[in-house]
Design a protein around this motif. Structure first.
Motif, PDB file in Angstrom:
ATOM      1  N   PRO A  84      43.126  22.777  22.762  1.00  0.00           N
ATOM      2  CA  PRO A  84      42.529  21.460  22.995  1.00  0.00           C
ATOM      3  C   PRO A  84      41.878  21.300  24.373  1.00  0.00           C
ATOM      4  CG  PRO A  84      44.858  21.369  23.483  1.00  0.00           C
ATOM      5  CD  PRO A  84      44.543  22.806  23.169  1.00  0.00           C
ATOM      6  N   ILE A  85      41.226  22.336  24.898  1.00  0.00           N
ATOM      7  CA  ILE A  85      40.585  22.254  26.210  1.00  0.00           C
ATOM      8  C   ILE A  85      39.080  22.432  26.045  1.00  0.00           C
ATOM      9  CG2 ILE A  85      40.418  23.273  28.515  1.00  0.00           C
ATOM     10  CD1 ILE A  85      43.049  21.834  27.979  1.00  0.00           C
ATOM     11  N   GLY A  86      38.291  21.565  26.716  1.00  0.00           N
ATOM     12  CA  GLY A  86      36.846  21.706  26.695  1.00  0.00           C
ATOM     13  C   GLY A  86      36.146  20.447  26.217  1.00  0.00           C
ATOM     14  N   THR A  87      34.826  20.580  26.051  1.00  0.00           N
ATOM     15  CA  THR A  87      34.003  19.478  25.548  1.00  0.00           C
ATOM     16  C   THR A  87      34.128  19.409  24.029  1.00  0.00           C
ATOM     17  OG1 THR A  87      32.440  19.781  27.369  1.00  0.00           O
ATOM     18  CG2 THR A  87      31.666  18.529  25.463  1.00  0.00           C
ATOM     19  N   TYR A  88      34.181  18.199  23.501  1.00  0.00           N
ATOM     20  CA  TYR A  88      34.378  18.045  22.059  1.00  0.00           C
ATOM     21  C   TYR A  88      33.566  16.880  21.513  1.00  0.00           C
ATOM     22  CZ  TYR A  88      37.560  14.369  23.664  1.00  0.00           C
ATOM     23  OH  TYR A  88      38.092  13.260  24.285  1.00  0.00           O
ATOM     24  N   ILE A  89      33.339  16.939  20.209  1.00  0.00           N
ATOM     25  CA  ILE A  89      32.808  15.812  19.453  1.00  0.00           C
ATOM     26  C   ILE A  89      33.908  15.364  18.498  1.00  0.00           C
ATOM     27  CG2 ILE A  89      31.129  15.060  17.728  1.00  0.00           C
ATOM     28  CD1 ILE A  89      29.125  16.968  18.962  1.00  0.00           C
ATOM     29  N   ALA A  90      34.233  14.080  18.528  1.00  0.00           N
ATOM     30  CA  ALA A  90      35.302  13.537  17.691  1.00  0.00           C
ATOM     31  C   ALA A  90      34.716  12.680  16.577  1.00  0.00           C
ATOM     32  CB  ALA A  90      36.266  12.709  18.531  1.00  0.00           C
ATOM     33  N   VAL A  91      35.175  12.938  15.364  1.00  0.00           N
ATOM     34  CA  VAL A  91      34.879  12.075  14.220  1.00  0.00           C
ATOM     35  C   VAL A  91      36.148  11.248  13.985  1.00  0.00           C
ATOM     36  CG1 VAL A  91      34.236  11.975  11.790  1.00  0.00           C
ATOM     37  CG2 VAL A  91      33.371  13.835  13.237  1.00  0.00           C
ATOM     38  N   PHE A  92      36.040   9.934  14.078  1.00  0.00           N
ATOM     39  CA  PHE A  92      37.259   9.131  14.054  1.00  0.00           C
ATOM     40  C   PHE A  92      37.135   7.909  13.152  1.00  0.00           C
ATOM     41  CE2 PHE A  92      34.697   7.291  17.434  1.00  0.00           C
ATOM     42  CZ  PHE A  92      34.893   5.923  17.300  1.00  0.00           C
ATOM     43  N   GLY A  93      38.283   7.442  12.730  1.00  0.00           N
ATOM     44  CA  GLY A  93      38.399   6.154  12.061  1.00  0.00           C
ATOM     45  C   GLY A  93      39.232   5.249  12.941  1.00  0.00           C
ATOM     46  N   ARG A  94      39.074   3.950  12.771  1.00  0.00           N
ATOM     47  CA  ARG A  94      39.829   3.036  13.637  1.00  0.00           C
ATOM     48  C   ARG A  94      40.205   1.769  12.876  1.00  0.00           C
ATOM     49  NH1 ARG A  94      38.570   1.758  19.889  1.00  0.00           N
ATOM     50  NH2 ARG A  94      39.906   3.589  20.030  1.00  0.00           N
ATOM     51  N   TYR A  95      41.478   1.401  13.030  1.00  0.00           N
ATOM     52  CA  TYR A  95      41.973   0.123  12.501  1.00  0.00           C
ATOM     53  C   TYR A  95      42.529  -0.675  13.666  1.00  0.00           C
ATOM     54  CZ  TYR A  95      45.399  -3.190  10.726  1.00  0.00           C
ATOM     55  OH  TYR A  95      46.136  -4.326  10.499  1.00  0.00           O
ATOM     56  N   ASN A  96      42.120  -1.934  13.778  1.00  0.00           N
ATOM     57  CA  ASN A  96      42.642  -2.818  14.815  1.00  0.00           C
ATOM     58  C   ASN A  96      43.008  -4.162  14.217  1.00  0.00           C
ATOM     59  OD1 ASN A  96      42.779  -1.737  17.562  1.00  0.00           O
ATOM     60  ND2 ASN A  96      40.593  -1.334  17.322  1.00  0.00           N
ATOM     61  N   SER A  97      44.128  -4.689  14.655  1.00  0.00           N
ATOM     62  CA  SER A  97      44.535  -6.041  14.290  1.00  0.00           C
ATOM     63  C   SER A  97      44.723  -6.829  15.581  1.00  0.00           C
ATOM     64  CB  SER A  97      45.845  -6.017  13.493  1.00  0.00           C
ATOM     65  OG  SER A  97      46.293  -7.337  13.234  1.00  0.00           O
ATOM     66  N   TYR A  98      43.891  -7.857  15.763  1.00  0.00           N
ATOM     67  CA  TYR A  98      43.967  -8.720  16.941  1.00  0.00           C
ATOM     68  C   TYR A  98      44.592 -10.051  16.523  1.00  0.00           C
ATOM     69  CZ  TYR A  98      40.457  -5.404  18.622  1.00  0.00           C
ATOM     70  OH  TYR A  98      39.782  -4.257  18.961  1.00  0.00           O
ATOM     71  N   PHE A  99      45.513 -10.552  17.324  1.00  0.00           N
ATOM     72  CA  PHE A  99      46.194 -11.792  16.969  1.00  0.00           C
ATOM     73  C   PHE A  99      46.479 -12.582  18.237  1.00  0.00           C
ATOM     74  CE2 PHE A  99      48.717  -7.934  16.692  1.00  0.00           C
ATOM     75  CZ  PHE A  99      49.588  -8.070  17.765  1.00  0.00           C
ATOM     76  N   GLY A 100      46.512 -13.899  18.094  1.00  0.00           N
ATOM     77  CA  GLY A 100      46.765 -14.739  19.254  1.00  0.00           C
ATOM     78  C   GLY A 100      46.481 -16.192  18.945  1.00  0.00           C
ATOM     79  N   LYS A 101      46.264 -16.962  19.999  1.00  0.00           N
ATOM     80  CA  LYS A 101      46.012 -18.395  19.851  1.00  0.00           C
ATOM     81  C   LYS A 101      44.796 -18.761  20.699  1.00  0.00           C
ATOM     82  CE  LYS A 101      49.590 -21.039  19.494  1.00  0.00           C
ATOM     83  NZ  LYS A 101      49.475 -21.531  18.099  1.00  0.00           N
ATOM     84  N   ALA A 102      43.877 -19.514  20.097  1.00  0.00           N
ATOM     85  CA  ALA A 102      42.659 -19.939  20.788  1.00  0.00           C
ATOM     86  C   ALA A 102      42.590 -21.467  20.778  1.00  0.00           C
ATOM     87  CB  ALA A 102      41.426 -19.349  20.112  1.00  0.00           C
ATOM     88  N   PRO A 103      42.802 -22.127  21.918  1.00  0.00           N
ATOM     89  CA  PRO A 103      42.670 -23.587  21.970  1.00  0.00           C
ATOM     90  C   PRO A 103      41.191 -23.985  21.866  1.00  0.00           C
ATOM     91  CG  PRO A 103      43.925 -22.719  23.845  1.00  0.00           C
ATOM     92  CD  PRO A 103      43.238 -21.568  23.195  1.00  0.00           C
ATOM     93  N   VAL A 104      40.865 -24.822  20.899  1.00  0.00           N
ATOM     94  CA  VAL A 104      39.489 -25.293  20.737  1.00  0.00           C
ATOM     95  C   VAL A 104      39.502 -26.821  20.690  1.00  0.00           C
ATOM     96  CG1 VAL A 104      38.934 -23.201  19.430  1.00  0.00           C
ATOM     97  CG2 VAL A 104      39.500 -25.304  18.203  1.00  0.00           C
ATOM     98  N   PHE A 105      38.322 -27.422  20.832  1.00  0.00           N
ATOM     99  CA  PHE A 105      38.248 -28.877  20.790  1.00  0.00           C
ATOM    100  C   PHE A 105      36.911 -29.313  20.202  1.00  0.00           C
ATOM    101  CE2 PHE A 105      36.501 -27.564  24.831  1.00  0.00           C
ATOM    102  CZ  PHE A 105      35.379 -28.360  24.996  1.00  0.00           C
ATOM    103  N   VAL A 106      36.921 -30.497  19.604  1.00  0.00           N
ATOM    104  CA  VAL A 106      35.694 -31.125  19.114  1.00  0.00           C
ATOM    105  C   VAL A 106      35.695 -32.581  19.567  1.00  0.00           C
ATOM    106  CG1 VAL A 106      35.374 -29.618  17.118  1.00  0.00           C
ATOM    107  CG2 VAL A 106      36.779 -31.659  16.890  1.00  0.00           C
ATOM    108  N   ASP A 107      34.520 -33.081  19.886  1.00  0.00           N
ATOM    109  CA  ASP A 107      34.355 -34.481  20.291  1.00  0.00           C
ATOM    110  C   ASP A 107      33.690 -35.243  19.149  1.00  0.00           C
ATOM    111  OD1 ASP A 107      35.389 -33.970  22.846  1.00  0.00           O
ATOM    112  OD2 ASP A 107      33.433 -33.306  23.571  1.00  0.00           O
ATOM    113  N   MET A 108      34.279 -36.386  18.775  1.00  0.00           N
ATOM    114  CA  MET A 108      33.717 -37.152  17.666  1.00  0.00           C
ATOM    115  C   MET A 108      34.075 -38.630  17.810  1.00  0.00           C
ATOM    116  SD  MET A 108      36.243 -35.923  14.565  1.00  0.00           S
ATOM    117  CE  MET A 108      35.495 -37.050  13.390  1.00  0.00           C
ATOM    118  N   LEU A 109      33.400 -39.452  17.031  1.00  0.00           N
ATOM    119  CA  LEU A 109      33.686 -40.880  16.985  1.00  0.00           C
ATOM    120  C   LEU A 109      34.604 -41.175  15.810  1.00  0.00           C
ATOM    121  CD1 LEU A 109      30.198 -42.497  17.707  1.00  0.00           C
ATOM    122  CD2 LEU A 109      32.199 -42.496  19.209  1.00  0.00           C
ATOM    123  N   TYR A 110      35.641 -41.972  16.067  1.00  0.00           N
ATOM    124  CA  TYR A 110      36.543 -42.400  15.003  1.00  0.00           C
ATOM    125  C   TYR A 110      36.753 -43.902  15.140  1.00  0.00           C
ATOM    126  CZ  TYR A 110      40.715 -42.932  12.119  1.00  0.00           C
ATOM    127  OH  TYR A 110      41.617 -43.347  11.159  1.00  0.00           O
TER     128      TYR A 110
END
Length: 260
Positions: A117-143
């Motif tokens: 595993p030493i030297g220059t290489y070309i990698a063929v890869f697959g990738r799976y990612n799961s991102y999770f968290g909380k995003a505070p959002v807001f909307v302004d409206m008339l009620y």
């Protein structure tokens, strides 16, 4: 049966001895990921003089997004290129995010007098990612002729599935250590989106629910050809209406490895 068992044992023992003598396995830690509060390990196994297989695992616990101001500038710039949602009313500096990812890859080593595993290489890869968290959002409206700011803490989950190519180079550091440099690459795939904000809206009438949905669509410029929005008295939910595609770069990764 005994002869077959003995044969299998001899093959496995020979393979083990070869591995020990040639240091054909490398266990690596990604130093770049550590700067972002993530943990990323990769195991690489040489399958021959020119080919190896590697499997990477990455994890980041849910916490405040690092370098929030830089990320906010990047998101604002990227926001102009996304044609199915706008993130302008997301409180990016208060958002939290975590990640789990898997990256299997097959590497082809190049050049004369080089062996995996030493030297220059070309990698063929697959990738799976799961991102999770909380995003505070807001909307302004008339009620009822009164201005109201509606705060919606949204639990988010984004999953990506992709494949691509990358060029890199792995250096020998003495007899036991390596330095693996992910130089540059790209991957293309699809993404699924789910966002949910559980709210008790039982005290509001149907007209308010309808107006809130329209206001969310207008504020976040949601393209309903791509994303499906539901608003009812239990809260707000956002999901894919169709497959979404994406392209991303992979590179500038610096890894220290131990050969065995």
């Amino acid at each position: 049966m005994k002869i077959a068992s003995l044969t299998v044992f001899c093959v496995c023992f020979s393979f083990f001895c070869y591995s020990q003598e040639s240091n054909s396995s490398v266990l690596k830690v990604n130093l770049s990921a550590l700067t972002l509060g993530a943990y990323s390990l990769q195991y690489e196994k040489a399958l021959g003089n020119r080919i190896s297989f590697a499997l990477g695992v990455a994890y980041r616990p849910v916490k405040i997004v690092p370098f929030a101001k830089t990320v906010e500038s990047f998101v604002d710039a990227a926001d102009k290129r996304i044609d199915y949602i706008s993130l302008v009313n997301v409180k990016k500096s208060e958002s939290t995010a975590g990640n789990f990812g898997l990256t299997p890859e097959l590497r082809f080593y190049l050049g004369k007098n080089k062996s995996a595993p030493i030297g220059t290489y070309i990698a063929v890869f697959g990738r799976y990612n799961s991102y999770f968290g909380k995003a505070p959002v807001f909307v302004d409206m008339l009620y009822k002729e009164t201005f109201a700011r509606i705060e919606l803490p949204v639990d988010t989950q984004v999953k990506t599935y992709s494949g691509g190519l990358m060029i890199g180079k792995q250096f020998r550091l003495g007899n036991r250590f390596t330095f693996d440099w992910f130089i540059i690459g790209g991957h293309y795939g699809r993404v699924t989106v789910h966002g949910e904000s559980k709210q008790n809206l039982e005290g509001y009438d149907e007209q308010f629910i309808k107006d809130l949905k329209e206001k969310i669509i207008d504020t976040f410029k949601i393209n309903e050809q791509y994303l499906s929005l539901e608003v009812d008295k239990q809260g707000v939910r956002l999901d894919n209406a169709r497959n979404l595609s994406f392209f991303n770069l992979r590179g500038l990764g610096f890894n220290i490895g131990y050969r065995f």
